[in-house]
Design an enzyme around this catalytic site. Sequence first.
Site, PDB file in Angstrom:
ATOM      1  N   HIS A 283       4.721  -6.371  -4.564  1.00 46.61           N
ATOM      2  CA  HIS A 283       3.300  -6.649  -4.715  1.00 46.61           C
ATOM      3  C   HIS A 283       2.454  -5.437  -4.407  1.00 46.61           C
ATOM      4  O   HIS A 283       2.902  -4.482  -3.766  1.00 46.61           O
ATOM      5  CB  HIS A 283       2.869  -7.862  -3.885  1.00 46.61           C
ATOM      6  CG  HIS A 283       2.965  -7.650  -2.403  1.00 46.61           C
ATOM      7  ND1 HIS A 283       1.906  -7.847  -1.564  1.00 46.61           N
ATOM      8  CD2 HIS A 283       3.987  -7.244  -1.637  1.00 46.61           C
ATOM      9  CE1 HIS A 283       2.276  -7.576  -0.328  1.00 46.61           C
ATOM     10  NE2 HIS A 283       3.542  -7.219  -0.347  1.00 46.61           N
TER      11      HIS A 283
ATOM     12  N   TYR B 191       0.814  -1.208   0.000  1.00 44.80           N
ATOM     13  CA  TYR B 191       0.000   0.000   0.000  1.00 44.80           C
ATOM     14  C   TYR B 191       0.861   1.277   0.000  1.00 44.80           C
ATOM     15  O   TYR B 191       0.361   2.361   0.260  1.00 44.80           O
ATOM     16  CB  TYR B 191      -0.935   0.011   1.213  1.00 44.80           C
ATOM     17  CG  TYR B 191      -2.016  -1.063   1.180  1.00 44.80           C
ATOM     18  CD1 TYR B 191      -2.964  -1.096   0.162  1.00 44.80           C
ATOM     19  CD2 TYR B 191      -2.089  -2.035   2.167  1.00 44.80           C
ATOM     20  CE1 TYR B 191      -3.961  -2.067   0.140  1.00 44.80           C
ATOM     21  CE2 TYR B 191      -3.085  -3.012   2.152  1.00 44.80           C
ATOM     22  CZ  TYR B 191      -4.014  -3.023   1.132  1.00 44.80           C
ATOM     23  OH  TYR B 191      -4.995  -3.972   1.113  1.00 44.80           O
TER      24      TYR B 191
ATOM     25  N   TYR C  26     -11.418  -0.907   0.204  1.00 48.95           N
ATOM     26  CA  TYR C  26     -11.360  -0.499   1.620  1.00 48.95           C
ATOM     27  C   TYR C  26     -10.044   0.195   1.924  1.00 48.95           C
ATOM     28  O   TYR C  26      -9.916   0.848   2.957  1.00 48.95           O
ATOM     29  CB  TYR C  26     -11.573  -1.718   2.520  1.00 48.95           C
ATOM     30  CG  TYR C  26     -10.324  -2.408   3.037  1.00 48.95           C
ATOM     31  CD1 TYR C  26      -9.583  -3.267   2.238  1.00 48.95           C
ATOM     32  CD2 TYR C  26      -9.878  -2.195   4.349  1.00 48.95           C
ATOM     33  CE1 TYR C  26      -8.453  -3.901   2.727  1.00 48.95           C
ATOM     34  CE2 TYR C  26      -8.745  -2.817   4.843  1.00 48.95           C
ATOM     35  CZ  TYR C  26      -8.034  -3.681   4.021  1.00 48.95           C
ATOM     36  OH  TYR C  26      -6.895  -4.300   4.508  1.00 48.95           O
ATOM     37  N   ARG C  27      -9.075   0.101   0.999  1.00 45.53           N
ATOM     38  CA  ARG C  27      -7.721   0.586   1.267  1.00 45.53           C
ATOM     39  C   ARG C  27      -6.979   0.485  -0.052  1.00 45.53           C
ATOM     40  O   ARG C  27      -7.278  -0.382  -0.876  1.00 45.53           O
ATOM     41  CB  ARG C  27      -7.115  -0.356   2.283  1.00 45.53           C
ATOM     42  CG  ARG C  27      -5.798  -0.027   2.910  1.00 45.53           C
ATOM     43  CD  ARG C  27      -5.541  -1.108   3.962  1.00 45.53           C
ATOM     44  NE  ARG C  27      -4.296  -0.960   4.655  1.00 45.53           N
ATOM     45  CZ  ARG C  27      -3.800  -1.880   5.489  1.00 45.53           C
ATOM     46  NH1 ARG C  27      -4.470  -2.997   5.708  1.00 45.53           N
ATOM     47  NH2 ARG C  27      -2.674  -1.684   6.100  1.00 45.53           N
TER      48      ARG C  27
ATOM     49  N   ASP D  37      -1.675 -11.300   8.646  1.00 48.54           N
ATOM     50  CA  ASP D  37      -0.956 -12.464   8.109  1.00 48.54           C
ATOM     51  C   ASP D  37       0.537 -12.397   8.394  1.00 48.54           C
ATOM     52  O   ASP D  37       1.179 -13.423   8.601  1.00 48.54           O
ATOM     53  CB  ASP D  37      -1.192 -12.574   6.601  1.00 48.54           C
ATOM     54  CG  ASP D  37      -2.659 -12.764   6.286  1.00 48.54           C
ATOM     55  OD1 ASP D  37      -3.083 -13.904   6.087  1.00 48.54           O
ATOM     56  OD2 ASP D  37      -3.394 -11.757   6.288  1.00 48.54           O
TER      57      ASP D  37
HETATM   58  C1  EUG Z   1      -4.381  -9.438   3.081  1.00 49.84           C
HETATM   59  C2  EUG Z   1      -5.533  -9.016   3.690  1.00 49.84           C
HETATM   60  C3  EUG Z   1      -5.856  -7.682   3.688  1.00 49.84           C
HETATM   61  C4  EUG Z   1      -5.025  -6.765   3.063  1.00 49.84           C
HETATM   62  C5  EUG Z   1      -3.864  -7.180   2.472  1.00 49.84           C
HETATM   63  C6  EUG Z   1      -3.548  -8.520   2.493  1.00 49.84           C
HETATM   64  C7  EUG Z   1      -4.114 -10.849   3.092  1.00 49.84           C
HETATM   65  C8  EUG Z   1      -3.217 -11.464   2.317  1.00 49.84           C
HETATM   66  C9  EUG Z   1      -7.955  -8.021   4.684  1.00 49.84           C
HETATM   67  O1  EUG Z   1      -6.977  -7.174   4.241  1.00 49.84           O
HETATM   68  O2  EUG Z   1      -5.388  -5.453   3.068  1.00 49.84           O
HETATM   69  C10 EUG Z   1      -3.006 -12.894   2.386  1.00 49.84           C
END
Ligand code: EUG
Length: 610
Positions: free
Chosen positions: A454, A151, A535-536, A211
């Site tokens: 990414h 992000y 959402y972001r 995560d």
């Molecule tokens: C993930 C989940 C997110 C996000 C970026 C990555 C999960 C990756 C629920 O939000 O903003 C496996």
Amino acid sequence: MAQNPSAKSVPRPPTLAERHSGIPERLASIAQEAKEKLYSKKTLPESVPRLREVPRLPPDTTRESFDRAIVELRDSLGAENVVLNDKPLEDGWYIEHPNTHDAFHIVDQEELVCSAVVYPESTAEVQSIVKWANKHMIPIYPISMGRNVGYGGSAPRVPGSVVIDLGKRMNKILKIDAENASCVVEPGVSYFALYEEIQRRKLPLWIDTPDLGGGSVLGNATDRGVGYTPYGDHFANHCGMEVVLPNGELLRTGMGAMPGKNGADNPTWQSFQPAYGPYSDGIFSQSNFGIVCQMGFWLMPETGHQSYMITFPHDNDFANIVEIIRPLAQQRILGNIPQLRHVIQELSVTGLPKSHWFPGPGRVPRDVVRKHASSLPCGDCAWVFYGTQYGDPASIKTQLDMIKSAFSKIHGSRFFLPSDLPPDHYIHSRAAVCSGVPVLRELDWLNWVPNAAHLFFSPITPTRGEDAKIVHDINVRLHKKYGFDLFPTLCVAGREMHYIANIIYDRSSQDEKRRATALMRDLITEAAKEGYGEYRTHLLFADQVAGTYNWNNNALMRFNETLKDALDPNGILAPGRNGIWPKNFRGKGWQLMGAEVENAVGGGAITPKL
Ligand code: EUG
């Protein structure tokens, strides 16, 4: 898993004892291996000489006035706490990440850069930096730990801004209240650090981690991130903030607005969120209205837990899976935020590169994924659901019976417990995360291509098969068009799902960067046409995403601008963050709404020609 024989040995990553952003001892060897694996796939040099003049100046600032302002800042904070960004830029990796630029650059590495980084030690020093910024009209850009990866990381939206790295010296766990099951943290406390401290104190409490565990607890919640225990909505589980406003004033939200007895913190600060009057905390999330310097969080009393995996055979089972999840989640039979993933991720989370599975250029064909999945524990399937149930063994059993029975309506679905799967299977990492243990496993995605970076595309859909299918179909079509493998992870709640598509590209390829950018732009546009919004998003897409929330002649953005101009009349705090531009930046070409980002890949500028 076979070690890559060409893996160079790399310096050991720092531990938590050595650095606030380090890794806990328990993960030292895992981090070392992860680092070696990533570096073994790197063809880019660690750094290249800077081609542009350094440091990059803030807009409308001469070198003389910048230098004078820096001298003043050094006098007040100590020279060692104000560092110019004038050395070669190093992308590093997750644990040893930069605070000088976006490690996962899309446009040129030297474009989204700060002029300097400052390291405050206290809320009072943050206030003095904010006052300095107002005096010199220099934009500042606060980061907690700078791990907003995918992000924008630690990069400021306006090149030449001064980054306030809050985390380095403001990394205290100010309080853990075992009775109230809550804590108060500063910006530099990672999930790793909070977890380790709770273990050290032997408290029967869980944290909730995303995560990857290296992020800032405060920063992630402020950006409205997600984790996977029943406390997975991070912003919803915060309680109380201390915020420096853009004019340097200090605010406490919630019950913190009421003084405690004899100057103590209010006793109810971490117990009741809203206090009296409008609920102000929301405006400090995903905004540029204040700098959050302390934040309270609720912690979950530990409980029994059981993770499991369910596989579904066909790509077009997707809508039915979502329909089955909805009532289970609404009834809270699913007690957390489970994930639904496409089977291609069973390949990517092994940490093996795409070339291992498919030597050809471009996307891995569906039948090749199928062939490899057949020899993995998941077998030939299309979707993989990772759930966790909580409570005592008897209630977990009752819940699992209901869940198995509900999903058995999908012909060919198969249910697995961790004990059915080999020790290196991803489920064990899922089980850790879903019981509040922060890990590093998800980094394995980044071995897919060399020099991998990414970018997340993160729309929200209702938890309804029909809606989810529309968003998924857009992703399928556009990922194909732009030549990227589609890695969808759905984080599911009872009424909405975060559909996260992880776009993985090679930082050494300008062609891939351009295609990833074009894909992202098209995804945002196409989803918005159907009524679905993110959402972001990454910094460079903030204007476009904010622009899709334009109901009633942009009423929301006009409201945000009214707040921005009232709180930050000089427009010094993180201009452009979340698409909110202060009045001194508006109408001057700063917004990135069209092909500006693609055009800037490979050396162009994202700043307007002033
Ligand atoms: C993930 C989940 C997110 C996000 C970026 C990555 C999960 C990756 C629920 O939000 O903003 C496996």
